[in-house]
Design a protein around this motif. Structure first.
Motif, mmCIF file in Angstrom:
data_model
loop_
_atom_site.group_PDB
_atom_site.id
_atom_site.type_symbol
_atom_site.label_atom_id
_atom_site.label_comp_id
_atom_site.label_asym_id
_atom_site.label_seq_id
_atom_site.Cartn_x
_atom_site.Cartn_y
_atom_site.Cartn_z
ATOM 1 N N TYR A 182 -12.294 -3.772 -8.214
ATOM 2 C CA TYR A 182 -11.974 -3.803 -6.786
ATOM 3 C C TYR A 182 -12.641 -2.609 -6.109
ATOM 4 N N TYR B 15 -9.047 2.312 -6.216
ATOM 5 C CA TYR B 15 -8.016 1.276 -6.314
ATOM 6 C C TYR B 15 -7.155 1.584 -7.540
ATOM 7 N N MET C 31 0.849 -1.181 0.000
ATOM 8 C CA MET C 31 0.000 0.000 0.000
ATOM 9 C C MET C 31 0.893 1.242 0.000
ATOM 10 N N HIS D 164 -5.014 3.503 -2.286
ATOM 11 C CA HIS D 164 -6.458 3.504 -2.052
ATOM 12 C C HIS D 164 -6.975 4.916 -1.840
ATOM 13 N N LYS D 165 -6.390 5.870 -2.579
ATOM 14 C CA LYS D 165 -6.808 7.282 -2.495
ATOM 15 C C LYS D 165 -6.992 7.822 -3.901
#
Length: 131
Positions: free
Chosen positions: A106, A110, A75, A128-129
């Motif tokens: 997803y 993503y 991540m 994840h932003k």
């Protein structure tokens, strides 16, 4: 609780260390220790996260389609960091499985890139932003 650590076997400890010493700072990891029989990284700056330990493999032959490790996903804080990891892997000549893009299949957001790293292990950088 986060996963404590993963142990990964590699065919050539010295070559793997060279590869991961270059890669891990891009993933916000720092060296934990190294010896003639293993080496390890931890999340940089005392962050909570999974430690990675590397050991010599008894025999070559990793395949992500066999039982065991399928891939490692890291991540990252920004999409720009995903792009940097992709540029690094591309410059090395690693096989790019998916260039950086959104993956609508997803949970959003993503944004990720996938490539084949040392010993054929599939690696992923994901953000994840939306930035």
């Amino acid at each position: 609780m986060p996963l404590g650590h993963l142990g990964i076997n590699v065919t050539d400890l010295a070559s793997a260390r060279t590869y991961y010493d270059d890669l891990m700072p891009l993933l916000d990891y720092e060296p934990l220790f190294a010896s003639d029989t293993e080496f390890a990284y931890r999340p940089a700056g005392g962050k909570v996260g999974t430690y990675l330990f590397f050991y010599p493999a008894g025999a070559p032959g990793y395949q992500r389609s066999r039982p065991g490790l399928q891939h490692l996903a890291f991540m990252l804080r920004t999409r720009a960091a995903v792009d940097r990891v992709h540029a690094w892997a591309s410059a090395r000549g690693d096989e790019i499985i998916h260039p950086p893009r959104e993956f609508p299949q997803y949970p959003p957001p993503y944004y990720a890139t996938f490539w084949t790293g040392y010993d054929g292990i599939m690696l992923e950088g994901v953000c994840h932003k939306d930035v």
